[in-house]
Write a protein that holds these residues in place. Structure first.
Motif, short mmCIF file in Angstrom:
data_model
loop_
_atom_site.label_atom_id
_atom_site.label_comp_id
_atom_site.label_asym_id
_atom_site.label_seq_id
_atom_site.Cartn_x
_atom_site.Cartn_y
_atom_site.Cartn_z
N PHE A 128 14.05 -31.24 29.75
CA PHE A 128 15.17 -30.54 30.38
C PHE A 128 15.59 -31.33 31.61
O PHE A 128 14.85 -31.39 32.60
CB PHE A 128 14.75 -29.11 30.76
N ASP A 129 16.75 -31.95 31.53
CA ASP A 129 17.35 -32.79 32.57
C ASP A 129 16.65 -34.15 32.72
O ASP A 129 15.44 -34.27 32.56
CB ASP A 129 17.40 -32.08 33.92
N LEU A 130 17.47 -35.16 33.06
CA LEU A 130 16.98 -36.55 33.16
C LEU A 130 17.19 -37.16 34.54
O LEU A 130 16.89 -38.34 34.72
CB LEU A 130 17.67 -37.43 32.11
N ALA A 131 17.73 -36.41 35.49
CA ALA A 131 17.92 -36.92 36.86
C ALA A 131 18.80 -38.17 36.85
O ALA A 131 19.81 -38.21 36.16
CB ALA A 131 16.58 -37.16 37.54
N GLY B 42 16.12 -23.88 36.68
CA GLY B 42 17.46 -23.44 37.06
C GLY B 42 18.55 -24.47 36.98
O GLY B 42 19.72 -24.11 37.10
N GLY B 43 18.22 -25.76 36.80
CA GLY B 43 19.27 -26.76 36.91
C GLY B 43 19.91 -26.66 38.27
O GLY B 43 19.23 -26.61 39.30
N TRP C 106 14.63 -24.77 40.73
CA TRP C 106 15.88 -25.45 40.41
C TRP C 106 15.67 -26.95 40.51
O TRP C 106 14.64 -27.44 41.01
CB TRP C 106 17.02 -24.96 41.29
N ALA C 107 16.64 -27.70 40.04
CA ALA C 107 16.47 -29.14 39.87
C ALA C 107 16.19 -29.89 41.16
O ALA C 107 15.50 -30.91 41.16
CB ALA C 107 17.71 -29.74 39.19
N HIS C 108 16.72 -29.39 42.28
CA HIS C 108 16.57 -30.09 43.55
C HIS C 108 15.76 -29.25 44.54
O HIS C 108 15.99 -29.32 45.75
CB HIS C 108 17.95 -30.42 44.13
N ASP C 109 14.82 -28.50 44.03
CA ASP C 109 14.01 -27.58 44.86
C ASP C 109 13.00 -28.37 45.68
O ASP C 109 11.87 -28.63 45.25
CB ASP C 109 13.31 -26.58 43.94
N ALA C 110 13.40 -28.75 46.89
CA ALA C 110 12.54 -29.58 47.73
C ALA C 110 11.30 -28.84 48.20
O ALA C 110 10.30 -29.47 48.60
CB ALA C 110 13.33 -30.08 48.94
N ASP C 111 11.31 -27.51 48.14
CA ASP C 111 10.18 -26.74 48.67
C ASP C 111 8.93 -26.83 47.80
O ASP C 111 7.87 -26.39 48.22
CB ASP C 111 10.58 -25.27 48.85
#
Length: 371
Positions: free
Chosen positions: A75-78, A235-236, A323-328
């Motif tokens: 799911f997703d390839l960045a 979450g994308g 989500w995809a950019h969840d820095a936490d």
């Protein structure tokens, strides 16, 4: 593009969260190696928060999901490390125009291969949507790997470059590869309030319709344990920051925040829940709801609606939203090749739930001084 008078976060929703009985999926979060530094928050979310001038870090996570029968999907390839060569000219011009400090070391396919994964075993790559930081480079996977996209993708995005010189995707991504566009109208299944598709047909992994951010945006839900059942919601770009989801009517801010978020050392006293509520109210928003909302969307109402529906799941103890950019989650959870099926036993959700308040603390501090 912000709608500061939005009242969506004041609504309480009956999530009706029922997932049919099913198998457990093996789930890993892959660190794609993407790092974006110094990104202005208002490029992704709004309104502007005083003192929150840059995201400390913007990563991108991909997910490896394996069914009970051994079927595998990504799911997703960045972002590919050679995006300067692999992106279409129109997309590269757009990305470079952001002026962001972008670093990426590896293809997701290379990360898999380095850890002994046979790429021939990856049946599908699923794009949450077609933005540059999610598409990677599908040509790094065998032609037997299907590419799965959300509803409306073909009409909105195809044909690719160079057939369409202005396209933001490359036609090479689809050559000699099966492209599957999900049609949620053909399935009566609902999980929470989301139209859903049982991807592996074993109840372990569902695609969810979460429109608004981009045409046909999809998220995914995997069952991570049974007895009791737990789930991870991938979450994308349904959100870019925790302050788009929390607090909510189902998940109010704790009355005692001690130790729950990193308080900037420059502050004499850490803001409390009432200070964050005053900050949110000062932005023209419901003080009991999230301070932020989406700034990037093709349909504001749908983007807000998807967040609103996700809030009900986010408030549950048995659902972990990532989500995809969840820095936490950076540096706090197990990444591939390890799995995250034991996320609840590890306490990762609860440990990270309010970390995002650290980004808002300077903005809330002025209200602490007024007490």
């Amino acid at each position: 593009m912000h709608h500061q008078d939005s009242n969506y976060d004041s609504l309480r929703l009956d999530t009706g969260f029922e997932v049919p009985p099913g198998a457990v999926a093996k789930v890993s979060i892959i660190d794609s190696t993407l790092r974006i530094y110094g990104l202005p928050p208002t490029d992704l979310v709004g309104p502007k928060i005083p003192g929150f001038d840059a995201f400390p870090l913007v990563p991108a996570w991909s997910f490896l999901v394996e069914s009970s029968t051994g079927e595998k999907a990504i799911f997703d390839l960045a972002v590919p490390p050679n995006y300067n060569e692999s992106f279409s000219p129109a997309l590269l011009e757009r990305v470079l125009g952001f002026g962001w400090d972008i670093h990426v070391e590896k293809h997701v396919a290379d990360i898999l291969r380095e850890n002994g994964e046979d790429l021939e075993s990856i049946g599908s790559v699923i794009w949450s949507h077609s933005h540059w930081d999610h598409i990677g480079d599908p040509t790094t996977f065998p032609h037997t790997t299907n590419l799965v996209v959300g509803p409306g993708f073909s009409k909105a995005v195809l044909p690719g470059y160079p057939i369409n010189p202005e396209s933001l995707v490359s036609e090479a991504y689809f050559e000699n590869r099966t492209l599957i566009e999900v049609d949620f109208d053909k399935t009566p299944l609902r999980i929470g309030q989301f139209p859903a598709l049982d991807f592996f047909n074993d109840g372990s992994f569902y695609l969810l319709s979460t429109p608004g951010h981009d045409t046909g945006h999809i998220s995914a839900l995997a069952r991570t344990t049974t007895n009791p059942d737990t789930y991870i919601l991938m979450g994308g770009d349904i959100a870019h920051h925790g302050a788009e989801l929390r607090p909510s009517s189902d998940l109010p801010i704790p009355s005692n925040l001690t130790g729950l978020y990193p308080c900037p050392s420059s502050l004499e006293e850490c803001p409390g829940p009432e200070d964050f509520a005053k900050l949110t109210a000062s932005l023209g928003r419901n003080p009991a709801g999230p301070a932020l909302e989406p700034a990037i969307f093709v349909n504001y109402t749908e983007a807000v609606g998807s967040i609103q529906k996700a809030q009900g799941l986010d408030a549950r103890d048995d659902v972990w939203v990532v989500w995809a950019h969840d820095a936490d989650i950076a540096g706090r959870v197990n990444f591939y090749p390890k799995r995250v099926n034991d996320w609840k036993a590890k306490g990762w959700k609860k440990q990270g739930e309010w970390l995002f308040l650290g980004d808002l603390a300077r903005g809330a501090a002025k209200f602490e001084c007024e007490r």
